[in-house]
Design a protein around this motif. Structure first.
Motif, PDB file in Angstrom:
ATOM      1  N   THR A   2       0.968  -1.206  -0.143  1.00 57.97           N
ATOM      2  CA  THR A   2      -0.094   0.109  -0.136  1.00 57.97           C
ATOM      3  C   THR A   2       1.081   1.260  -0.028  1.00 57.97           C
ATOM      4  O   THR A   2       1.960   1.391   0.398  1.00 57.97           O
ATOM      5  N   GLU A  59     -13.364  -0.539   3.786  1.00 61.26           N
ATOM      6  CA  GLU A  59     -12.777  -1.748   4.034  1.00 61.26           C
ATOM      7  C   GLU A  59     -12.727  -2.094   5.478  1.00 61.26           C
ATOM      8  O   GLU A  59     -11.726  -2.025   6.215  1.00 61.26           O
ATOM      9  N   THR A  63      -8.649  -8.777   8.186  1.00 60.86           N
ATOM     10  CA  THR A  63      -8.272 -10.197   7.913  1.00 60.86           C
ATOM     11  C   THR A  63      -7.961 -11.006   9.447  1.00 60.86           C
ATOM     12  O   THR A  63      -8.381 -11.999   9.769  1.00 60.86           O
ATOM     13  N   GLU A 114       0.025  -4.273   8.478  1.00 65.05           N
ATOM     14  CA  GLU A 114      -0.110  -4.335   7.073  1.00 65.05           C
ATOM     15  C   GLU A 114      -0.547  -5.754   6.850  1.00 65.05           C
ATOM     16  O   GLU A 114      -1.576  -6.265   6.319  1.00 65.05           O
ATOM     17  N   TRP A 117      -3.870  -6.428   8.538  1.00 60.95           N
ATOM     18  CA  TRP A 117      -5.280  -6.041   7.868  1.00 60.95           C
ATOM     19  C   TRP A 117      -5.523  -6.904   6.634  1.00 60.95           C
ATOM     20  O   TRP A 117      -6.621  -7.109   6.486  1.00 60.95           O
ATOM     21  N   TRP A 118      -4.181  -7.087   5.715  1.00 58.71           N
ATOM     22  CA  TRP A 118      -4.392  -7.737   4.297  1.00 58.71           C
ATOM     23  C   TRP A 118      -4.639  -9.390   4.704  1.00 58.71           C
ATOM     24  O   TRP A 118      -4.870  -9.927   3.603  1.00 58.71           O
TER      25      TRP A 118
END
Length: 122
Positions: A2, A59, A63, A114, A117-118
């Motif tokens: 990102t 969003e 995850t 990150e 999150w992803w």
């Protein structure tokens, strides 16, 4: 990757390099080291706002665990402040070196945020 991760990487790397150079050149906490620490903190504030908007808006699904993500955010926000206070108390050359580790640690923490999150490595 990102855009926020890339910006964080650049800010953290610049802060680390500035602090390393100032460790070699100065016998006390350098203004440039302190300013680079402030830049890391400013990035983290922007990252926290970005993450809040991201979660409240488009969003909403993290995850990983939400408590883990926000724990990393709040811990990362406290790190530059704590090291700044320590550097103001211990006014030696090594304060610059300790400040340099903030950039390295925050980079790892942003990477981990990150991933949480992803859901996968970047």
């Amino acid at each position: 990757m990102t855009l926020m991760f890339i910006i964080g990487t650049v800010v953290c790397a610049a802060s680390t390099l500035i602090c390393w150079v100032m460790t070699a050149l100065r016998r006390h906490p350098a203004d440039s080291s302190i300013i680079s620490l402030a830049a890391v903190e400013l990035f983290l504030v922007a990252y926290g706002i970005y993450a809040a908007v991201r979660q409240l808006g488009f969003e909403a699904t993290i995850t990983g665990e939400g408590w883990e993500f926000w724990g990393y955010v709040f811990t990362a926000l406290l790190l530059p402040v704590g090291v700044f206070v320590w550097a103001m108390i211990d006014k030696t050359r090594w304060s610059n070196l300790v400040m340099s580790f903030v950039g390295l640690v925050v980079f790892v923490m942003v990477y981990r945020m990150e991933v949480i999150w992803w859901g996968s490595a970047l």
